[in-house]
Design a protein around this motif. Structure first.
Motif, PDB file in Angstrom:
ATOM      1  N   SER A 126      12.506  15.378   7.975  1.00  0.00           N
ATOM      2  CA  SER A 126      11.940  13.596   8.153  1.00  0.00           C
ATOM      3  C   SER A 126      12.864  12.410   8.098  1.00  0.00           C
ATOM      4  CB  SER A 126      10.738  13.328   7.222  1.00  0.00           C
ATOM      5  OG  SER A 126      10.689  12.265   7.482  1.00  0.00           O
ATOM      6  N   ASN A 127      12.784  11.321   8.752  1.00  0.00           N
ATOM      7  CA  ASN A 127      13.862  10.244   8.500  1.00  0.00           C
ATOM      8  C   ASN A 127      13.438   9.329   8.100  1.00  0.00           C
ATOM      9  OD1 ASN A 127      15.462  10.726   9.890  1.00  0.00           O
ATOM     10  ND2 ASN A 127      15.670  10.051  11.728  1.00  0.00           N
ATOM     11  N   LYS A 128      11.844   9.353   7.639  1.00  0.00           N
ATOM     12  CA  LYS A 128      10.906   8.590   6.620  1.00  0.00           C
ATOM     13  C   LYS A 128      10.336   8.811   5.716  1.00  0.00           C
ATOM     14  CE  LYS A 128       9.398   7.263  11.444  1.00  0.00           C
ATOM     15  NZ  LYS A 128       7.872   7.175  12.345  1.00  0.00           N
ATOM     16  N   HIS A 129      10.213  10.060   5.004  1.00  0.00           N
ATOM     17  CA  HIS A 129      10.365  10.538   3.688  1.00  0.00           C
ATOM     18  C   HIS A 129      10.782  11.927   3.366  1.00  0.00           C
ATOM     19  CE1 HIS A 129       6.124   9.008   5.082  1.00  0.00           C
ATOM     20  NE2 HIS A 129       6.227   9.513   6.441  1.00  0.00           N
ATOM     21  N   LYS A 130      11.206  11.599   2.062  1.00  0.00           N
ATOM     22  CA  LYS A 130      11.177  12.620   1.202  1.00  0.00           C
ATOM     23  C   LYS A 130      11.144  13.683   0.396  1.00  0.00           C
ATOM     24  CE  LYS A 130      15.269   9.374   0.943  1.00  0.00           C
ATOM     25  NZ  LYS A 130      16.187   9.455   1.308  1.00  0.00           N
ATOM     26  N   THR A 131      10.453  13.618   0.409  1.00  0.00           N
ATOM     27  CA  THR A 131       9.399  15.398   0.420  1.00  0.00           C
ATOM     28  C   THR A 131       8.506  14.737   0.907  1.00  0.00           C
ATOM     29  OG1 THR A 131       7.742  14.131  -2.024  1.00  0.00           O
ATOM     30  CG2 THR A 131      10.082  14.539  -2.614  1.00  0.00           C
ATOM     31  N   LEU A 132       7.345  17.000   0.639  1.00  0.00           N
ATOM     32  CA  LEU A 132       6.252  17.260   1.541  1.00  0.00           C
ATOM     33  C   LEU A 132       5.160  15.769   1.044  1.00  0.00           C
ATOM     34  CD1 LEU A 132       6.235  20.696   1.921  1.00  0.00           C
ATOM     35  CD2 LEU A 132       6.555  18.637   3.044  1.00  0.00           C
ATOM     36  N   SER A 133       5.435  15.972  -0.540  1.00  0.00           N
ATOM     37  CA  SER A 133       4.259  14.723  -1.250  1.00  0.00           C
ATOM     38  C   SER A 133       3.698  14.068  -0.621  1.00  0.00           C
ATOM     39  CB  SER A 133       4.132  14.737  -2.650  1.00  0.00           C
ATOM     40  OG  SER A 133       5.110  15.037  -2.412  1.00  0.00           O
ATOM     41  N   ASP A 134       5.251  12.997  -0.124  1.00  0.00           N
ATOM     42  CA  ASP A 134       5.129  11.753   0.672  1.00  0.00           C
ATOM     43  C   ASP A 134       4.751  11.679   2.146  1.00  0.00           C
ATOM     44  OD1 ASP A 134       6.948  10.868  -1.800  1.00  0.00           O
ATOM     45  OD2 ASP A 134       8.742  11.487  -0.856  1.00  0.00           O
ATOM     46  N   LEU A 135       4.412  12.785   2.675  1.00  0.00           N
ATOM     47  CA  LEU A 135       3.303  13.081   3.581  1.00  0.00           C
ATOM     48  C   LEU A 135       2.264  11.877   4.155  1.00  0.00           C
ATOM     49  CD1 LEU A 135       4.008  16.232   5.331  1.00  0.00           C
ATOM     50  CD2 LEU A 135       5.774  14.071   6.454  1.00  0.00           C
ATOM     51  N   LEU A 196      13.544  17.827  19.613  1.00  0.00           N
ATOM     52  CA  LEU A 196      12.251  18.085  18.651  1.00  0.00           C
ATOM     53  C   LEU A 196      12.691  16.205  17.653  1.00  0.00           C
ATOM     54  CD1 LEU A 196      11.146  21.465  18.213  1.00  0.00           C
ATOM     55  CD2 LEU A 196       9.158  19.114  18.013  1.00  0.00           C
ATOM     56  N   PRO A 197      14.759  16.553  17.785  1.00  0.00           N
ATOM     57  CA  PRO A 197      15.697  15.906  16.740  1.00  0.00           C
ATOM     58  C   PRO A 197      15.384  14.455  16.972  1.00  0.00           C
ATOM     59  CG  PRO A 197      16.216  17.311  17.604  1.00  0.00           C
ATOM     60  CD  PRO A 197      15.044  17.936  18.477  1.00  0.00           C
ATOM     61  N   ARG A 198      14.755  14.138  18.159  1.00  0.00           N
ATOM     62  CA  ARG A 198      14.893  13.051  19.097  1.00  0.00           C
ATOM     63  C   ARG A 198      13.622  12.867  18.005  1.00  0.00           C
ATOM     64  NH1 ARG A 198      16.611  14.608  23.960  1.00  0.00           N
ATOM     65  NH2 ARG A 198      14.679  14.518  24.856  1.00  0.00           N
ATOM     66  N   ALA A 199      12.115  13.017  17.978  1.00  0.00           N
ATOM     67  CA  ALA A 199      10.711  12.519  17.495  1.00  0.00           C
ATOM     68  C   ALA A 199      11.150  12.136  16.316  1.00  0.00           C
ATOM     69  CB  ALA A 199      10.321  14.370  17.658  1.00  0.00           C
ATOM     70  N   LEU A 200      12.368  12.108  15.914  1.00  0.00           N
ATOM     71  CA  LEU A 200      11.877  11.536  14.380  1.00  0.00           C
ATOM     72  C   LEU A 200      11.980  10.722  13.441  1.00  0.00           C
ATOM     73  CD1 LEU A 200      15.159  13.996  12.721  1.00  0.00           C
ATOM     74  CD2 LEU A 200      12.770  13.802  12.122  1.00  0.00           C
ATOM     75  N   GLU A 201      12.292  10.018  15.460  1.00  0.00           N
ATOM     76  CA  GLU A 201      12.276   8.425  15.245  1.00  0.00           C
ATOM     77  C   GLU A 201      11.011   7.825  15.510  1.00  0.00           C
ATOM     78  OE1 GLU A 201      14.750   6.414  15.050  1.00  0.00           O
ATOM     79  OE2 GLU A 201      16.477   8.002  14.556  1.00  0.00           O
ATOM     80  N   ASP A 202       9.619   8.643  16.455  1.00  0.00           N
ATOM     81  CA  ASP A 202       8.261   8.141  16.186  1.00  0.00           C
ATOM     82  C   ASP A 202       7.884   8.880  15.433  1.00  0.00           C
ATOM     83  OD1 ASP A 202       9.393   6.183  18.350  1.00  0.00           O
ATOM     84  OD2 ASP A 202       9.851   8.432  19.329  1.00  0.00           O
ATOM     85  N   CYS A 203       7.645  10.274  14.931  1.00  0.00           N
ATOM     86  CA  CYS A 203       6.647  11.045  13.994  1.00  0.00           C
ATOM     87  C   CYS A 203       7.610  10.906  12.398  1.00  0.00           C
ATOM     88  CB  CYS A 203       6.584  12.272  14.319  1.00  0.00           C
ATOM     89  SG  CYS A 203       6.527  12.605  16.483  1.00  0.00           S
ATOM     90  N   ASP A 204       6.657  11.656  12.098  1.00  0.00           N
ATOM     91  CA  ASP A 204       6.796  11.181   9.985  1.00  0.00           C
ATOM     92  C   ASP A 204       7.237  12.243  10.158  1.00  0.00           C
ATOM     93  OD1 ASP A 204       4.801   9.411   8.740  1.00  0.00           O
ATOM     94  OD2 ASP A 204       3.434   9.829  10.366  1.00  0.00           O
ATOM     95  N   ALA A 205       7.535  13.897  10.447  1.00  0.00           N
ATOM     96  CA  ALA A 205       8.154  14.493  10.349  1.00  0.00           C
ATOM     97  C   ALA A 205       7.973  15.257  12.116  1.00  0.00           C
ATOM     98  CB  ALA A 205       8.099  15.609   9.437  1.00  0.00           C
ATOM     99  N   SER A 206       9.190  16.640  11.908  1.00  0.00           N
ATOM    100  CA  SER A 206       9.557  17.129  13.164  1.00  0.00           C
ATOM    101  C   SER A 206       9.978  18.665  12.438  1.00  0.00           C
ATOM    102  CB  SER A 206      10.322  16.346  14.749  1.00  0.00           C
ATOM    103  OG  SER A 206      10.595  17.077  14.744  1.00  0.00           O
ATOM    104  N   ILE A 207       9.543  19.541  12.986  1.00  0.00           N
ATOM    105  CA  ILE A 207       9.930  20.690  12.905  1.00  0.00           C
ATOM    106  C   ILE A 207      11.028  21.716  13.732  1.00  0.00           C
ATOM    107  CG2 ILE A 207       9.613  23.607  12.873  1.00  0.00           C
ATOM    108  CD1 ILE A 207       6.668  22.634  10.968  1.00  0.00           C
TER     109      ILE A 207
END
Length: 277
Positions: A126-135, A196-207
């Protein structure tokens, strides 16, 4: 008459000797039909990239133990199993168990895993969150859209408590419609793996698969979650079912699973692989 009788006896003796020699030759041929059982050598099939590089390292380690390893490279993921089933190679090292089982089911073969090698883990970035609990509630999660990796991604989310799959569903074959519980109301977005890597800009997280994560310059240490060695997608060394206890093949497995190999994987492929043994 005596001369004729002598000739007949001589010919009979020669025929008998030839028969005995032929029997001895057959036994010799039978004994040498499977070199791995009579000589300390083995043919190992693999595919280009890290699979071949790791096997090359193990081959050098095996040489120190008196085991000669001949590496047979293949350019695709199907031919190494065909070659193994036909006896052209002794074992192969490049695939995980779900892929092996699918090949057996489709082709009627009996190939089996005889030892774990490494895991090429999926990781949640994720580029927007640091931990799972931040989602946040309603977070958007991009996952691979191909059947194999899509199921892996859902299993990773389930193992980290972000959703629950329907009871009885084979997680290896799971699809989005198999989600039974989604407490955070996650929005699952299925995309082609390279996107999937580019999706990090638009999504909260990406697998993201290991190879694509490395290409995108992502640091595995920043991942919010990743598959571990309990994953069914750990790669394996495969052999024919009737050869699973072959001592030469087992020796190769033992050499593969040494601390030296573990160190080689960690030192050279830390961003892509984790030892599976």
């Amino acid at each position: 008459m005596n001369l004729k009788k002598t000739v007949i006896i001589s010919l009979a003796a020669l025929a008998c000797a030839g028969f005995i020699a032929g029997c001895g030759s057959d036994k010799k041929d039978a004994a040498s039909a499977d070199p791995a059982k009579t000589k300390n050598e083995i043919k190992v099939g693999t595919t280009p990239g890290y699979s071949e590089q790791v096997v090359e390292f193990v081959a050098k380690e095996a040489e120190k133990e008196g085991l000669k390893v001949t590496i047979v490279p293949f350019s695709d993921y199907v031919t190494p199993n065909q070659a193994l089933a036909q006896g052209d190679i002794d074992v192969n090292s490049y695939q995980h168990v779900p892929f092996l089982e699918a090949f057996n089911e489709k082709n009627g073969t009996k190939l089996v895993p005889i030892g774990n090698t490494y895991l090429a883990p999926l990781r949640l970035f994720s580029n927007k969150h640091k931990t799972l609990s931040d989602l946040p509630d309603g977070a958007s999660i991009a996952i691979p859209n191909d059947p194999s990796n899509g199921g892996r991604a859902l299993l990773l989310l389930e193992k980290n408590g972000l959703l629950k799959l329907k009871k009885g569903v084979n997680p290896v074959k799971a699809v989005v419609s198999d989600i039974a519980s989604n407490p955070k109301n996650l929005k699952i977005i299925e995309l082609e793996a390279p996107q999937l890597p580019r999706a990090l800009e638009d999504c909260d997280a990406s697998i993201i698969n290991g190879g694509y994560a490395v290409s995108a310059g992502l640091d595995p240490k920043t991942a919010l979650a990743q598959e571990d060695n309990t994953s069914p997608y750990v790669n394996v060394i495969a052999a024919r079912e009737q050869d699973k206890d072959n001592p030469t093949y087992q020796k190769f497995v033992k050499i593969f699973q040494t601390e030296a190999t573990r160190k080689y994987i960690n030192d050279n492929f830390q961003a892509t692989l984790t030892p599976g043994f």
